[in-house]
Design a protein around this motif. Structure first.
Motif, mmCIF file in Angstrom:
data_model
loop_
_atom_site.group_PDB
_atom_site.id
_atom_site.type_symbol
_atom_site.label_atom_id
_atom_site.label_comp_id
_atom_site.label_asym_id
_atom_site.label_seq_id
_atom_site.Cartn_x
_atom_site.Cartn_y
_atom_site.Cartn_z
ATOM 1 N N PHE A 22 0.837 -1.195 0.000
ATOM 2 C CA PHE A 22 0.000 0.000 0.000
ATOM 3 C C PHE A 22 0.877 1.253 0.000
ATOM 4 C CE2 PHE A 22 -1.922 3.503 2.345
ATOM 5 C CZ PHE A 22 -3.102 3.696 1.655
ATOM 6 N N GLN A 26 1.379 3.691 -3.157
ATOM 7 C CA GLN A 26 0.892 5.061 -2.975
ATOM 8 C C GLN A 26 2.013 6.073 -3.204
ATOM 9 O OE1 GLN A 26 -2.221 6.460 -2.252
ATOM 10 N NE2 GLN A 26 -3.069 4.443 -2.663
ATOM 11 N N PHE A 29 2.484 6.296 -6.903
ATOM 12 C CA PHE A 29 1.369 7.055 -7.471
ATOM 13 C C PHE A 29 1.566 8.548 -7.235
ATOM 14 C CE2 PHE A 29 -2.701 9.166 -6.468
ATOM 15 C CZ PHE A 29 -3.305 9.111 -7.710
ATOM 16 N N TRP A 30 1.904 8.924 -6.005
ATOM 17 C CA TRP A 30 2.055 10.343 -5.683
ATOM 18 C C TRP A 30 3.266 10.963 -6.367
ATOM 19 C CZ3 TRP A 30 -1.565 13.462 -4.275
ATOM 20 C CH2 TRP A 30 -2.693 12.930 -3.667
ATOM 21 N N GLN A 83 1.516 2.178 -11.660
ATOM 22 C CA GLN A 83 1.205 3.052 -10.524
ATOM 23 C C GLN A 83 1.676 4.484 -10.800
ATOM 24 O OE1 GLN A 83 -0.773 1.087 -8.763
ATOM 25 N NE2 GLN A 83 0.192 -0.541 -9.928
ATOM 26 N N TRP A 93 -7.079 10.401 -6.310
ATOM 27 C CA TRP A 93 -6.550 9.481 -5.321
ATOM 28 C C TRP A 93 -7.598 8.437 -4.932
ATOM 29 C CZ3 TRP A 93 -8.271 8.468 -0.341
ATOM 30 C CH2 TRP A 93 -7.471 7.590 0.390
ATOM 31 N N TYR A 94 -8.828 8.861 -4.773
ATOM 32 C CA TYR A 94 -9.905 7.980 -4.354
ATOM 33 C C TYR A 94 -10.120 6.839 -5.356
ATOM 34 C CZ TYR A 94 -14.608 6.564 -2.927
ATOM 35 O OH TYR A 94 -15.693 5.834 -2.525
ATOM 36 N N TYR A 96 -8.096 5.798 -7.727
ATOM 37 C CA TYR A 96 -6.881 4.981 -7.829
ATOM 38 C C TYR A 96 -6.815 3.981 -6.671
ATOM 39 C CZ TYR A 96 -2.173 3.501 -7.002
ATOM 40 O OH TYR A 96 -1.085 2.714 -6.725
ATOM 41 N N THR A 97 -7.036 4.471 -5.460
ATOM 42 C CA THR A 97 -6.933 3.606 -4.284
ATOM 43 C C THR A 97 -7.982 2.499 -4.320
ATOM 44 O OG1 THR A 97 -5.998 5.417 -3.002
ATOM 45 C CG2 THR A 97 -6.883 3.565 -1.766
ATOM 46 N N ALA A 100 -6.844 -0.060 -6.726
ATOM 47 C CA ALA A 100 -5.620 -0.752 -6.341
ATOM 48 C C ALA A 100 -5.792 -1.731 -5.184
ATOM 49 C CB ALA A 100 -4.544 0.273 -5.994
ATOM 50 N N ILE A 101 -6.809 -1.556 -4.347
ATOM 51 C CA ILE A 101 -6.963 -2.409 -3.161
ATOM 52 C C ILE A 101 -6.984 -3.903 -3.490
ATOM 53 C CG2 ILE A 101 -8.625 -3.057 -1.340
ATOM 54 C CD1 ILE A 101 -8.989 -0.044 -0.832
ATOM 55 N N TYR A 104 -3.443 -4.863 -4.023
ATOM 56 C CA TYR A 104 -2.683 -4.926 -2.775
ATOM 57 C C TYR A 104 -2.914 -6.263 -2.081
ATOM 58 C CZ TYR A 104 -2.660 0.284 -2.999
ATOM 59 O OH TYR A 104 -2.524 1.596 -3.353
#
Length: 160
Positions: A22, A26, A29-30, A83, A93-94, A96-97, A100-101, A104
């Motif tokens: 995670f 992340q 991604f950032w 990513q 972000w929302y 993408y997350t 991605a979960i 993960y």
């Protein structure tokens, strides 16, 4: 894998590795998101944008949409490009997350249950494990194909 992680119960090792991936994903991604918002305007940014790995991640996201994000965690190396590409294409972000979960979870479970050991055994030439590996890869490809067909058939938008 670290010996102490391997000594944990499967659920705990999977949870630990979920947290590890995670944060790693992340951060990637950032970094892509920061690149989108500033670095791309510099000389270094233009080189980064033309990088073949970065381009491959961006192209995959543009072509397949959100399903490529969790599927990328079943690869080695390509997941980083995807990513970073998600950030570079300015995904929220929302979204993408959420996409991605599942990746993960899959990544954490695969590594916790000995996926890396399986890969090492394949490299060393164990024929039984090679057959098992081929069956697993075929199952993943078939499942991904079925999911993509379902999405396309039902007109579900896969772009950001």
């Amino acid at each position: 894998m670290l010996n102490w992680v391997a000594s944990l119960p499967l659920w705990l090792a999977t949870t630990f590795l979920f947290v590890v991936v995670f944060f790693r994903a992340q951060c990637t991604f950032w970094l892509g998101k920061l690149s989108y918002h500033g670095i791309l305007k510099t000389k270094w940014g233009k080189k980064l944008e033309k990088n073949s790995e970065t381009s491959a991640g961006i192209l995959a996201i543009q072509k397949m949409g959100w399903p490529i994000i969790p599927l990328s965690f079943l690869t080695v190396g390509f997941q980083t490009a995807v990513q970073f590409g998600a950030g570079l294409t300015n995904w929220s972000w929302y979204k993408y997350t959420l996409a991605a979960i599942p990746g993960y979870l899959a990544w954490g479970f695969i590594y916790a249950s000995g996926g890396l050991s399986l890969f090492r055994s394949l490299v060393q030439g164990s024929i039984g494990l090679l057959i098992l590996f081929i069956i697993i890869i075929l199952a993943v490809v078939i499942a991904a194909n079925l999911v993509l067909r379902y999405i396309r058939k039902n007109g579900i938008k896969t772009d950001d």
